[in-house]
Design an enzyme around this catalytic site. Sequence first.
Site, PDB file in Angstrom:
ATOM      1  N   ASP A  85     -11.123   3.083   4.886  1.00 16.13           N
ATOM      2  CA  ASP A  85     -11.484   1.671   4.668  1.00 16.13           C
ATOM      3  C   ASP A  85     -13.001   1.504   4.734  1.00 16.13           C
ATOM      4  O   ASP A  85     -13.524   0.470   4.330  1.00 16.13           O
ATOM      5  CB  ASP A  85     -10.836   0.773   5.736  1.00 16.13           C
ATOM      6  CG  ASP A  85      -9.618   0.022   5.209  1.00 16.13           C
ATOM      7  OD1 ASP A  85      -9.460  -0.059   3.966  1.00 16.13           O
ATOM      8  OD2 ASP A  85      -8.829  -0.491   6.028  1.00 16.13           O
TER       9      ASP A  85
ATOM     10  N   LYS B   8       0.848  -1.200   0.000  1.00 13.92           N
ATOM     11  CA  LYS B   8       0.000   0.000   0.000  1.00 13.92           C
ATOM     12  C   LYS B   8       0.881   1.247   0.000  1.00 13.92           C
ATOM     13  O   LYS B   8       0.621   2.213  -0.706  1.00 13.92           O
ATOM     14  CB  LYS B   8      -0.895   0.018   1.250  1.00 13.92           C
ATOM     15  CG  LYS B   8      -2.055  -0.946   1.183  1.00 13.92           C
ATOM     16  CD  LYS B   8      -2.757  -1.020   2.534  1.00 13.92           C
ATOM     17  CE  LYS B   8      -3.654  -2.244   2.580  1.00 13.92           C
ATOM     18  NZ  LYS B   8      -4.034  -2.631   3.940  1.00 13.92           N
TER      19      LYS B   8
ATOM     20  N   GLN C 144      -4.862  -1.917  10.154  1.00 14.31           N
ATOM     21  CA  GLN C 144      -4.673  -3.195   9.458  1.00 14.31           C
ATOM     22  C   GLN C 144      -5.222  -4.352  10.300  1.00 14.31           C
ATOM     23  O   GLN C 144      -4.868  -4.509  11.465  1.00 14.31           O
ATOM     24  CB  GLN C 144      -3.168  -3.406   9.179  1.00 14.31           C
ATOM     25  CG  GLN C 144      -2.850  -4.688   8.447  1.00 14.31           C
ATOM     26  CD  GLN C 144      -3.442  -4.741   7.043  1.00 14.31           C
ATOM     27  OE1 GLN C 144      -3.294  -3.806   6.273  1.00 14.31           O
ATOM     28  NE2 GLN C 144      -4.114  -5.827   6.723  1.00 14.31           N
TER      29      GLN C 144
END
Length: 283
Positions: free
Chosen positions: A117, A50, A94
Amino acid sequence: MTAKIIDGRKMAAELRDELAERVSRLSGKPHLAVVLAGNDEASLIYDRNKQKAAEKVGMVCDIYHLPEDVLQTELNRLIDGLNQDKNVNGIIVQLPLPVHLDAAAALRRILPEKDVDGFGLYNTGLLWTQGKAFFAPATPKGILHLLKSVSPDLSGKHAVIIGRSNIVGKPLAALLLGCDCTVTIAHSKSENLAALAASADILVAACGCAGLVRKEWVKPGAVVIDVGINRVEGKLSGDVDFDGVCENASYITPVPGGVGPMTVAMLLENTFEAYLQQSKETL
Ligand code: NAD
C-alpha cells in the site's frame, strides 16, 4: 465543451489482463495478505473485492480477519509473522482500524519491501525524497495512469488536489511533483477554494463531499479526476457535480467506473512487483 470520459473500468480490466498473463509465466504465485480488524461494512466489501480480483489474475490473497476488540499486541504479532513468512509478498492493513488501535504504528511495522500500500514511513519518505518508492500508494498511482492516458506530458501543468489525506492527497502531490507539475493541495481550511480550483489544469477532488466541485470551479479544458465515493440516496456519487462539470472539463472520470477500479489494479501490480523483487525472478 462536453468532456470525454476517462474509462477507469476499461483501463483497469486491460491492466488486469496483462497482469494475469505475466503471472501465468511465473514459477510461483504472488501472495497478498490483507489484515482486517473489526466489522466495518465497507472494509469487508473492499477486501472481498480485492481477494476476488487477486484470484482472477492468478494470485493468492488471504484475509486475516481479527475481532473488533483485538489488542494492538495481537495485531503487531500477526504483522510480525507475515513479515517473516517467506510465502507472503505483500501485506496491507485495511483502514480504518477500530479506534483503540494505533493505525500509524501498525503501518510502520510492515517491512518496506512488503508494504504494497506504500503507507509506511519508509516508502512515504522515499516517495517524497526520491520521487519513487518500493511501492507508491495504489489510488494515487492509478490516478497518474488515468491522467497520463489523456495527457502524457504533465510537465508544467498546475494540479490542484482537494484533500490532504495520507492515502490520496499527499502521495498524489508527491507523484505529480515527480512529473514536474506545479501542485497545490487544498483542504477543508483552504480559503478561496473555488478560485484555487478554477486555476487548475488538472483538478483532483478527493474530499468525500458529494458534488462539491461545480461547473464554475472548473477552468474550460481542465482534466477532472473524481476520487470521492459518497452514497447519496442509495446511489454512489463522487465529489464532482458530473453533469455540470462535463460542460467545462476536457476529460473527466466517472463515479463509479473511474478511479475505484484502478486502485485495485494498482494494488495487484504492486503485489506482483513485490513478488519479483523478493523472488529475484525476471520476466
Ligand atoms: P479523508 O477523510 O482522509 O480526507 C479528506 C480530505 O478532504 C481532508 O484532507 C479534508 O481536509 C478535505 N476536505 C474535507 N471537506 C472538504 C471541503 N469541504 N473542502 C475542501 N477540502 C475538504 O479522505 P480520503 O481517505 O482521502 O478519501 C477522500 C474521498 O476519496 C472519500 O470519498 C473516499 O471514499 C474516496 N476514496 C476513494 C478511493 C478509490 O479508490 N476510489 C480510494 C480512497 C479514497
